[in-house]
Scaffold this active site. Structure first.
Site, mmCIF file in Angstrom:
data_model
loop_
_atom_site.group_PDB
_atom_site.id
_atom_site.type_symbol
_atom_site.label_atom_id
_atom_site.label_comp_id
_atom_site.label_asym_id
_atom_site.label_seq_id
_atom_site.Cartn_x
_atom_site.Cartn_y
_atom_site.Cartn_z
ATOM 1 N N HIS A 368 1.096 -1.071 0.498
ATOM 2 C CA HIS A 368 -0.184 0.126 -0.162
ATOM 3 C C HIS A 368 0.645 1.040 0.073
ATOM 4 O O HIS A 368 0.241 2.481 -0.600
ATOM 5 C CB HIS A 368 -0.849 0.067 0.957
ATOM 6 C CG HIS A 368 -1.814 -1.138 0.689
ATOM 7 N ND1 HIS A 368 -2.623 -1.339 1.904
ATOM 8 C CD2 HIS A 368 -2.337 -1.593 -0.368
ATOM 9 C CE1 HIS A 368 -3.692 -2.077 1.221
ATOM 10 N NE2 HIS A 368 -3.648 -3.065 0.395
ATOM 11 N N CYS A 681 1.972 -3.792 -26.697
ATOM 12 C CA CYS A 681 1.877 -3.155 -25.110
ATOM 13 C C CYS A 681 2.665 -3.746 -24.320
ATOM 14 O O CYS A 681 2.924 -4.882 -24.268
ATOM 15 C CB CYS A 681 0.416 -2.746 -24.232
ATOM 16 S SG CYS A 681 -0.242 -4.036 -24.480
#
Length: 754
Positions: A368, A681
């Site tokens: 996080h 990509c």
């Protein structure tokens, strides 16, 4: 338990330890008194304390029952003997016959040959093993769970006192390698790109506990209730002050806030208080126990959640003992934050306008704190071993987030080189910014579409900044990874609508959930696959669990009502898998139509080409799709059977090798023949030299990170494509290991901007 022995009362042993702490005695005497008390109360003939020394060596520092001559003489390496095994695992060990354990080693100087049963627990502090506390008996006995729990409580207190220098002399603690004034370079993992320079701030959220034994448990429970109330209020204030973060990052903080109300966590703290610990000692004990258990867990997501709990434990301790936060004036204008690890809220405690970089001893790309740091554009290097022991507060540091390196107390030559690098990067950015509104067109008039790869709403801000043509790849799994449970349809609709709105009418290609492999979701088992990159991941997961894919497709269809929807399925290995996925999409379109929901104005369906087997079914596939996108990272990995994460072989093969280029050229030719739009990509498309070759092979649409748009556009505008095509034709059929050297020389000779 020995027959006739009453249950051990933790309060009794804790009160006697309190008297030892208050005694006016030397550290050595105190440590010896501790072993005497533990041996007596645990009815053990032996109690020994081993302390970790330099080089991961455990040294016998005090004993009751073994030969005193062995003190400071007996040493065991981590992993050696039962004591070393306890230190290596960080977990207790309960043996009725120690000699039967495979790690057992006999040290004659201790005189321990007469003892059979043995129980040992690690001395833990801040998640580190500082030593081992051991008791032994001559009889073969199996210590009860209550006795193990009691010894762990005692070990927690001893660990705190050892770490603070209360029980051993300061000069006997672990030496710190690399302090002094010598320059030092440390390696780690690049978690967020960029270069940051500043003075070191050591994130020492650790609260020093001075009271361990409670006089009145009810008073401590009341202190806990008050501290929890204060902490919850402070966290609510933080959420309100973080309104500038987008919904995904606020979701992370909301999930963190929910941890603070976890009933199991709080219940264990209350139980620890009832055994006789103060509220702050109980909080620390529960966290140390949790961290020791989780040390054995391999799942990176679960490991990172322990950091959130550490953050909460520290916050609760701060409210219990009244520790003040670091004031803004104490933070230098250019600061580099150094921490073992931290929760997302801890990072937001610091003045983000002064933070230039973040260095973590642990950390991962899915933590996080790393996600929040990326949103704040703070360079991050993680997995830097011993950073806190090698860096002193105020040390000048350069953090190279591009290459995963940190330079501590760098010399003037190193500092000057990085300053010049930063200045050059600023000049380059200005040059790239000047090209923002200009097309990516070669000198001979061939237009190439440049798009960005994205995975968070904050990435969409770069779309306008760099002048990209659209989003060539939106990784929908990242919002899934940031949550503690599966986002519902409405939550997905809201997110995808915001993405479309932020794109401002430019096309967005949504890749369906590509979880599994190295992208672990917290709400399903990863099953510990030996080769997760080639295992249960991406479309294999969503076809096995169609409700996941159907809910996501439903969210995409609703979010794109009245607008064009581009949806792409990843990791397709055979046409049959695409057919199955397309059937689910058609079912959801029909379902939404029946319900009267507004449908997309157009639905374009594509596939990511990552698995080589699909190349042998391209003709059949191209009849069924609207576009194809090459996932160069995985295609290269599978084509060469090379693990990109293995440093011994990751650089052995090259994307500009003849086999890779021949495979890509074959795909270009087939797509052109079928009239199917082709893009690429992957990292290959974002490197100017590689992108140059892709354009030469016939790719007219590339997707890359936003930071690569400027360099690639500058390269394209300096390129005469016809010259490159002729040169590539001359290289066809070459048997070189790589064409990179000759292609680089080609670009240099023609002043192509690389």
């Amino acid at each position: 338990m020995i027959p006739g022995r009453s249950a051990i009362a933790p309060k009794g042993i804790l009160s006697r330890l309190r008297s030892v702490m208050a005694a006016d005695a030397t550290a050595e005497t105190r440590l010896q008194l501790v072993t005497n008390i533990v041996a007596t109360d645990m009815v053990a003939e032996v109690c020994s304390i081993y302390i970790m020394r330099a080089g991961e060596v455990l040294e016998l520092f005090a004993t009751k029952g073994l030969k005193l001559d062995a003190v400071h003489l007996t040493r065991l390496r981590v992993g050696e003997g039962v004591v070393g095994a306890i230190a290596a695992s960080g977990r207790p060990m309960n043996l009725s016959e120690a000699k039967d354990h495979p790690s057992y080693v006999y040290r004659p100087e201790t005189g321990e040959e007469d003892y059979h049963s043995m129980m040992g627990v690690p001395l833990l502090r801040m998640g580190r093993v500082l030593g081992v506390l051991v008791i032994q008996n001559k009889t073969q006995r199996h210590y009860t769970e209550e006795e193990v729990e009691t010894l762990q409580t005692v070990a927690m207190i001893i660990g705190e006192l050892v770490g603070s220098g209360e029980l051993i002399n300061k000069e006997e603690t672990l030496p710190t390698d690399g302090i002094a004034m010598l320059p030092l370079r440390l390696e780690g993992s690049a978690l967020n790109a960029g270069i940051g320079m500043g003075a070191a701030i050591l994130h020492e959220a650790r609260v020093v506990i001075t009271r361990f034994v409670a006089e009145d448990p009810e008073t401590e429970l009341e202190r806990l209730r008050n501290a929890l109330s204060e902490m919850h209020g402070a966290l609510d204030d933080m959420l309100q002050s973080s309104e500038s973060l987008d919904d995904e990052h606020r979701d992370i903080l909301e999930t963190y806030r929910m941890f603070a109300e976890d009933a199991g966590w709080l219940g264990r703290i209350r139980e620890a208080i009832k055994t006789g610990l103060t509220a702050e000692a109980a909080v620390q004990k529960v966290h140390d126990d949790t961290e020791a258990r989780m040390a054995q867990v391999q799942d990176p997501y679960l490991r990172e959640r322990v950091n959130d709990l550490q953050d909460l434990a520290n916050r609760l301790l701060q409210h219990l003992v009244g520790v003040e936060k670091l004031s803004p004036e104490d933070i230098p204008e250019h600061a580099v934050l150094v921490a073992k690890n931290m929760g997302p809220a801890e990072l937001l405690d610091y003045d983000r306008t002064r933070l230039r970089a973040l260095v973590l001893e642990e950390g991962s790309a899915t933590s996080h704190v790393a996600i929040i740091a990326r949103a704040l554009d703070i360079p991050v290097v993680g997995q830097v071993k011993s950073a806190l022991s090698r860096i002193e507060a105020g040390d000048p540091i350069v953090v190279d987030g591009n290459n995963g390196q940190i330079f501590i107390r760098p010399g003037e030559d190193v500092l000057s080189a990085f300053k010049n690098s930063v200045k050059a990067r600023i000049r380059q950015r200005a040059a790239y910014a000047a090209l923002r509104d200009k097309p990516a067109v070669t000198k001979d008039g061939v237009v190439v579409s440049l798009n960005v790869n994205a995975g968070l709403l904050v990435d969409l801000e770069h779309l306008k900044e760099v002048g990209a043509d659209g989003v060539g790849l939106y990784r929908t799994e990242i919002p899934f990874m940031a949550r503690s449970d599966i986002p519902g349809v409405e939550a997905q609709v809201s997110l995808y609508q915001k993405i479309m709105d932020e794109a401002g009418g430019k096309p967005v290609v949504f890749r369906t959930l590509d979880a599994g492999g190295d992208k672990v979701l917290p709400y399903w088992d990863n099953h510990g696959e030996e080769n997760p990159a080639m295992g249960w991941r991406a479309i294999r997961v969503t076809l096995d669990r169609p409700y996941l894919l159907r809910q996501q497709l439903r969210g995409l269809i609703r979010a794109c009502g009245g607008r064009e929807l581009n949806v792409m399925f990843p990791m397709v290995a055979e046409v049959a898998e695409f057919v199955q996925a397309r059937r689910l999409l058609d079912m959801e379109i029909e379902r939404e139509s029946i319900k009267g929901h507004r449908l997309p104005s157009r639905v374009n369906v594509g596939v990511m080409l990552e698995v080589p087997s699909l190349m042998f079914q391209l003709d059949s596939l191209l009849e069924k799709i609207d576009f194809l996108s090459v996932g160069s990272n995985d295609l290269f990995q599978f084509l060469y059977a090379v693990d990109r994460g293995n440093p011994r072989i990751s650089g052995r093969y090259d994307t500009l090798s003849p086999p890779m280029l021949n495979a890509l050229k074959a795909v270009v030719d087939k797509c052109n023949k079928a009239g199917v739009t082709l893009s690429l990509c992957g990292e290959m498309g974002g490197r100017p030299l590689d992108a140059m070759v892709l354009v030469g092979l016939g790719f007219r649409k590339l997707s890359m990170s936003a930071s690569s748009i400027g360099p690639v556009k500058m390269m394209i505008r300096s390129l005469t494509l016809s010259e490159l095509e002729n040169f590539l034709h001359t290289q066809a059929g070459k048997s070189r290991h790589s064409l990179r050297p000759v292609l680089r020389q080609f670009a240099k000779d023609r002043d192509i901007a690389l």
